[in-house]
Write a protein that holds these residues in place. Structure first.
Motif, short mmCIF file in Angstrom:
data_model
loop_
_atom_site.label_atom_id
_atom_site.label_comp_id
_atom_site.label_asym_id
_atom_site.label_seq_id
_atom_site.Cartn_x
_atom_site.Cartn_y
_atom_site.Cartn_z
N TRP A 44 0.85 -1.21 -0.31
CA TRP A 44 0.30 0.00 0.29
C TRP A 44 1.14 1.56 0.15
O TRP A 44 0.47 1.82 -0.49
CB TRP A 44 -0.95 0.05 1.11
CG TRP A 44 -1.97 -0.83 1.23
CD1 TRP A 44 -1.85 -1.65 1.61
CD2 TRP A 44 -3.23 -1.10 -0.05
NE1 TRP A 44 -3.55 -2.46 1.39
CE2 TRP A 44 -4.07 -1.75 0.43
CE3 TRP A 44 -3.67 0.14 -0.95
CZ2 TRP A 44 -5.07 -1.84 -0.10
CZ3 TRP A 44 -4.96 0.27 -1.90
CH2 TRP A 44 -5.35 -0.95 -0.67
N THR A 45 1.85 0.74 0.87
CA THR A 45 2.78 1.93 0.58
C THR A 45 3.92 3.04 -0.86
O THR A 45 3.94 3.38 -0.53
CB THR A 45 3.86 2.21 1.77
OG1 THR A 45 4.96 1.14 1.50
CG2 THR A 45 2.88 1.84 3.07
N PRO A 47 2.96 2.56 -4.67
CA PRO A 47 2.17 2.46 -5.65
C PRO A 47 2.18 2.52 -7.33
O PRO A 47 1.48 1.54 -7.18
CB PRO A 47 1.32 4.07 -5.87
CG PRO A 47 1.80 4.68 -4.30
CD PRO A 47 3.15 4.28 -4.09
N TRP A 50 1.09 -1.76 -8.12
CA TRP A 50 -0.17 -1.65 -8.05
C TRP A 50 -0.29 -1.62 -8.59
O TRP A 50 -1.23 -2.90 -9.10
CB TRP A 50 -0.83 -0.97 -7.62
CG TRP A 50 -1.32 -0.02 -6.44
CD1 TRP A 50 -0.21 -0.38 -5.07
CD2 TRP A 50 -1.30 1.47 -5.47
NE1 TRP A 50 -0.85 0.28 -4.14
CE2 TRP A 50 -0.90 1.44 -3.86
CE3 TRP A 50 -2.43 2.47 -6.63
CZ2 TRP A 50 -1.50 2.45 -3.81
CZ3 TRP A 50 -3.19 3.29 -5.04
CH2 TRP A 50 -1.95 3.36 -3.76
N PHE A 64 -7.22 -3.09 3.86
CA PHE A 64 -5.96 -2.22 3.75
C PHE A 64 -5.74 -2.67 4.94
O PHE A 64 -5.95 -3.27 6.57
CB PHE A 64 -6.96 -0.85 4.37
CG PHE A 64 -5.37 -0.02 4.06
CD1 PHE A 64 -5.62 0.63 2.70
CD2 PHE A 64 -4.89 0.94 5.11
CE1 PHE A 64 -3.86 2.02 2.45
CE2 PHE A 64 -4.88 1.65 5.46
CZ PHE A 64 -3.98 2.20 4.36
N GLY A 72 -4.91 9.02 6.44
CA GLY A 72 -4.35 9.07 5.19
C GLY A 72 -5.04 7.74 4.17
O GLY A 72 -4.75 7.43 2.92
N SER A 73 -5.48 7.36 4.75
CA SER A 73 -6.31 5.75 4.27
C SER A 73 -7.22 6.42 3.37
O SER A 73 -7.02 5.27 2.13
CB SER A 73 -6.99 4.32 5.15
OG SER A 73 -7.88 5.01 5.52
N GLN A 75 -7.79 8.63 0.88
CA GLN A 75 -6.53 9.05 -0.02
C GLN A 75 -5.83 7.79 -0.51
O GLN A 75 -5.84 7.39 -1.80
CB GLN A 75 -5.64 10.13 0.18
CG GLN A 75 -4.84 11.04 -1.25
CD GLN A 75 -6.24 11.16 -2.07
OE1 GLN A 75 -6.86 12.27 -1.36
NE2 GLN A 75 -5.71 10.69 -3.78
N ILE A 76 -5.65 6.99 -0.66
CA ILE A 76 -4.95 5.91 -0.75
C ILE A 76 -5.77 5.28 -1.28
O ILE A 76 -5.98 4.43 -2.31
CB ILE A 76 -4.37 5.11 0.44
CG1 ILE A 76 -2.98 6.17 0.74
CG2 ILE A 76 -4.05 3.85 -0.10
CD1 ILE A 76 -2.26 5.48 2.04
N ASP A 79 -6.87 6.65 -4.90
CA ASP A 79 -6.17 6.48 -5.45
C ASP A 79 -6.55 5.03 -6.38
O ASP A 79 -5.88 4.86 -7.30
CB ASP A 79 -4.76 6.91 -5.19
CG ASP A 79 -4.06 8.28 -4.91
OD1 ASP A 79 -5.33 8.91 -5.08
OD2 ASP A 79 -3.69 8.72 -4.13
N PHE A 80 -6.19 3.96 -5.52
CA PHE A 80 -6.16 2.69 -5.75
C PHE A 80 -7.55 2.16 -6.63
O PHE A 80 -7.22 1.68 -7.45
CB PHE A 80 -6.35 2.03 -4.15
CG PHE A 80 -6.16 0.45 -4.60
CD1 PHE A 80 -4.96 -0.61 -5.67
CD2 PHE A 80 -7.64 -0.87 -4.83
CE1 PHE A 80 -5.10 -1.99 -5.82
CE2 PHE A 80 -7.65 -1.87 -5.21
CZ PHE A 80 -6.47 -2.53 -5.21
#
Length: 277
Positions: A44-45, A47, A50, A64, A72-73, A75-76, A79-80
């Motif tokens: 996850w840290t 990208p 991915w 997650f 911040g999860s 936004q992650i 993005d994912f």
């Protein structure tokens, strides 16, 4: 000719991810199960990891790390989800925490992502007693937690995984949020007593303060992010807000969830709660 759905399972070595992958594989589906230790790896840290795992994938089981309540999860996850959609993976089933207000921002970003989403919110897992978090303490005969009199409908990770698989396979679950719990409301002290009886040995539950728990976890080498999550769960989430069992597992699976007594009996047969060598 029927085109088979291609599944990606994140957290392949974690409690529910491992079970989801196994259940899908047992049903004959194409499964790519990934974690930081697999090839290709997923982190996850990072990208940049991915894209490789998302190529040629139709649906994803999302867990997650360390928890959706982490800052911040949201936004992650946004993005994912965008990255998954860009690869054609539109079906996303995400595990969340029941009663975790801090996780709801991440859930909201998933709902707003354009994906065909399902959210599964779950209680404390049975398997925390037998696979990692509390296991060494039970083996040593003392489980000390700041949670003696707070009720919780603990839930089986196998039931959660079966719900996730059903949600991935059945479009009737798209756009729904479920709250998954076990059938019985028990305190940690009562759960410990059931485990001790099933294991046929003395295991004591000792009430302690949150600071004492944190200090012990630090001494045992538990990473800071995991300790922070545990503090959050015991200080904010474990306050009785989840004490009422839900019927969502029965709604999804057409059967009642497994009770903790059955789990404890089955786990005890493996010898997992024997004294350490």
């Amino acid at each position: 000719m029927t085109v088979k759905t291609r599944f990606l399972v994140l957290g392949a070595t974690a409690k529910t991810g491992r079970r989801v992958a196994e259940q899908l594989q047992n049903l004959g589906h194409s499964v790519r199960a990934v974690s930081r230790s697999t090839t290709p790896s997923f982190d996850w840290t990072k990208p940049n990891t991915w894209d490789d795992v998302l190529r040629d994938i139709d649906a994803v089981y999302v867990t997650f790390q360390p928890d959706l309540a982490a800052p911040g999860s949201d936004q992650i996850i946004a993005d994912f989800a965008a990255r998954a959609l860009s690869h054609g993976a539109k079906r996303l089933v995400m595990l969340s925490g029941r009663g975790e207000d801090a996780a709801q921002d991440a859930e909201r970003t998933l709902r707003n992502s354009g994906a065909d989403w399902t959210v599964l919110r779950a209680n404390w897992f049975f398997q925390n007693f037998s696979e990692d978090l509390f296991l060494p303490y039970l083996q040593n005969g003392v489980l000390a937690l700041p949670a003696g009199d707070i009720p919780e409908p603990f839930v089986d990770a196998d039931d959660i995984a079966e719900c996730a698989v059903t949600a991935l396979l059945d479009p009737a679950h798209i756009g729904k949020t479920y709250e998954l719990s076990g059938p019985d409301v028990l305190t940690f002290e009562e759960a410990t007593a059931i485990i001790a009886s099933s294991a046929n040995r003395d295991i004591a539950f000792v009430p302690i303060t949150l600071d004492q728990l944190d200090a012990g976890l630090e001494q045992d080498g538990v990473p800071d992010d995991v300790r922070g999550l545990i503090r959050y769960l015991f200080s904010e989430v474990l306050d009785g807000r989840n004490k009422t069992p839900t019927g969502d597992i029965e709604q999804i699976l057409g059967r009642k969830p497994k009770p903790l007594r059955t789990y404890a009996h089955e786990a005890a047969q493996t010898g997992v709660w024997g004294t350490p060598d």
